[in-house]
Design an enzyme around this catalytic site. Structure first.
Site, PDB file in Angstrom:
ATOM      1  N   GLU A 257     111.641 -35.182  -0.086  1.00  0.00           N
ATOM      2  CA  GLU A 257     112.483 -36.322   0.256  1.00  0.00           C
ATOM      3  C   GLU A 257     111.461 -37.371   0.857  1.00  0.00           C
ATOM      4  O   GLU A 257     110.865 -37.031   1.859  1.00  0.00           O
ATOM      5  CB  GLU A 257     113.358 -35.897   1.463  1.00  0.00           C
ATOM      6  CG  GLU A 257     114.489 -34.758   1.143  1.00  0.00           C
ATOM      7  CD  GLU A 257     115.529 -35.397   0.238  1.00  0.00           C
ATOM      8  OE1 GLU A 257     115.460 -36.651   0.068  1.00  0.00           O
ATOM      9  OE2 GLU A 257     116.714 -34.898   0.019  1.00  0.00           O
ATOM     10  N   CYS A 291     113.679 -43.193   6.813  1.00  0.00           N
ATOM     11  CA  CYS A 291     113.788 -43.228   5.434  1.00  0.00           C
ATOM     12  C   CYS A 291     114.917 -44.146   4.577  1.00  0.00           C
ATOM     13  O   CYS A 291     114.609 -44.742   3.539  1.00  0.00           O
ATOM     14  CB  CYS A 291     113.442 -41.911   4.484  1.00  0.00           C
ATOM     15  SG  CYS A 291     115.153 -40.739   4.923  1.00  0.00           S
TER      16      CYS A 291
END
Length: 505
Positions: A257, A291
């Site tokens: 990720e 993110c």
């Protein structure tokens, strides 16, 4: 202002974590709120990590034989402990990561949610039954525990990402070793204390979940050890490009990720009231350090000026300051390097022809900044084109605005970055919405309509494509990453026919 070192020690004690501080510790625990030193912690040696992997593997060998619904009871206990201590852990997240109060509490709620999901999942780890071409035969698949899961997490979600991995891994029958960010060590120790208590209550094996503290040398042990079949790593694309080849060299698995450069398309039909609210939270929530933070707004030329004016007014109302104050909406950046990166990106965007609409400077005391912390004024920059700086991820509250005339042009602009995590379109036109979420639309792992890019629920699989890494965590069938698949063919006949009609003897 609260005495943060004292308050931190109080919280750790109430959460059951032993005092981790050492006068000669080599790891500094500090708060981005005011730069105060919370304490020093001794890093683990590579030898300690190797031993931890050994004890985790022994725990896995016992845990994998426990029925999955029984394994779920451990996660249920963890969820109950998180409910009981939500306020305390949320406050610790705010102190150590700089998140505003509601976001710190929201992160702990996300942990509770994934525990609920995983408890239900413990009775749903199902495979398939498959039709066999051979008479008197049945095919099926089963999912089995994988082993020791290595979790490497980032500072911006210091507890939630661990819980996404750990809740699923535990019901899958795995053990977990967690290397948290060096910037958020204390929240990790607090979570481990709660996990230890949950394990004690249900009689789970010792060393089933562990925390190892330190820098890259600690992470490298997890990455290189063949007894760790899966490494789940959250962080920068640069980090992922270092981790992935080393895990692949031993034919291990990676769940990555990584970075995002997320955009929202604002169509001519968009509800601009809705769009402004969605944009502002996505762009400045967690001070732009998610993110999934919104980095780019791609707005139709017919509504460009109105949207920019509305966004500028909305930014003018943002309260900047200590995340521990209830009224604050924008807290600090994590460190001085983040501030420097923000200011450098603002300067480069202006050099590329961008018009600074608002913000883009250090926040002073008049703006709400706390002495010793890294506070900035969120920026909006109207760009003439998608230059190199726009294509880079700046981990700060920096929003670029670009214009388009046709939807195909907007989608091309949207997809013309290396990352592929989260995306959104604001439109009341069903054709535009369906096109954006179709195979010819957004190339991201998350494509939203009429909501922003941040704030994913745990029920869906979370992750992205391209340089975001391709990993999936949290909901849907993300649990399969933590297990291995076995295909079984059972012959209940008295014959032994071969597949594909092969004759042998």
């Amino acid at each position: 202002m609260t005495d943060l070192p004292t308050r931190t020690r109080q919280i750790l004690a109430e959460l059951g974590a032993r005092d981790p501080f050492s006068a000669d510790g080599d790891l500094l625990a500090s708060s981005p709120v005011d730069g105060s030193e919370l304490g020093r912690i001794t890093a683990h040696s590579p030898e300690h990590v190797t031993a931890a992997i050994g004890s985790a593997h022994a725990a896995f060998e016992e845990w994998r034989s426990v029925p999955a619904p029984v394994r779920g009871q451990l996660v249920r206990e963890l969820g109950e402990l998180l409910r009981e201590h939500k306020e305390l852990l949320g406050e610790l997240v705010s102190i150590e990561a700089g998140k505003i109060r509601s976001e710190g509490l929201g992160e702990v709620q996300e942990m509770i949610d994934i525990c609920e999901f995983a408890v239900g999942l413990s009775r749903q780890l199902h495979g398939l039954t498959i039709a066999s071409e051979r008479p008197g035969h049945r095919m099926m698949e089963q999912w089995h525990p994988l082993g020791v899961i290595g979790v490497i997490s980032a500072f911006n979600f210091p507890v939630a990402v661990w819980s996404w991995n750990t809740a699923l891994a535990l019901v899958a029958g795995d053990a977990v070793i967690w290397k948290p960010s060096e910037k958020t060590l204390l929240t990790a120790l607090a979570c481990q204390a709660l996990a230890d208590e949950a394990a004690r209550r249900v009689g789970a094996p010792h060393a089933l979940t562990q925390v190892v503290l330190g820098g890259s040398a600690v992470g490298e042990v997890l990455v290189d050890d063949p007894r760790v079949p899966l490494v789940s790593a959250t962080g920068s694309t640069r980090m992922g490009k270092l981790v992935a080849p080393r895990v692949a060299a031993r034919l291990g698995r990676c769940l990555l990720e990584l970075g995002g450069n997320n955009a929202a398309v604002i169509a001519p039909s968009a509800d601009l009231d809705l769009a402004v609210r969605g944009i502002v939270f996505s762009a400045v929530g967690t001070a732009g350090q998610r993110c999934t933070s919104l980095r780019r707004v791609i707005v139709h030329s017919s509504v460009h000026d109105e949207l920019v004016e509305r966004l500028s007014k909305a930014y003018g109302t943002l309260s900047i300051g200590s995340p521990l104050e209830q009224s604050t909406l924008v807290g600090p950046l994590v460190d001085a390097g983040a501030t420097d990166g923000f200011l450098a990106a603002v300067a480069q965007a202006q050099a590329d022809g961008g018009r600074l609409v608002t913000g883009g400077v250090r926040a002073d005391a008049m703006s709400g900044a706390v002495d010793g912390g890294q506070y900035v004024v969120p920026a909006i920059i109207d760009m003439p084109a998608q230059t190199d700086i726009v294509k880079q991820e700046t981990f700060a509250p920096l929003l670029y605005v670009l214009s388009y005339d046709e939807l195909d042009e907007a989608i091309a602009l949207h997809n013309d970055v290396a990352q592929g995590l989260s995306s959104a379109i604001f439109t009341l036109d069903v054709r535009e919405a369906e096109t954006f979420t179709s195979a010819v639309g957004s190339d991201c792992g998350i494509a939203n309509v009429n909501i922003g890019t941040s704030g994913a629920e745990i029920g869906g699989a979370f992750g992205g494509e391209k340089e975001t890494g391709g990993g999936r965590e949290s909901g849907s069938d993300a649990w399969k990453a933590y297990m291995r698949r076995s295909t079984n063919t059972i012959n209940y006949s008295t014959e032994l026919p071969l597949a594909q009609g092969v004759e042998f003897g």
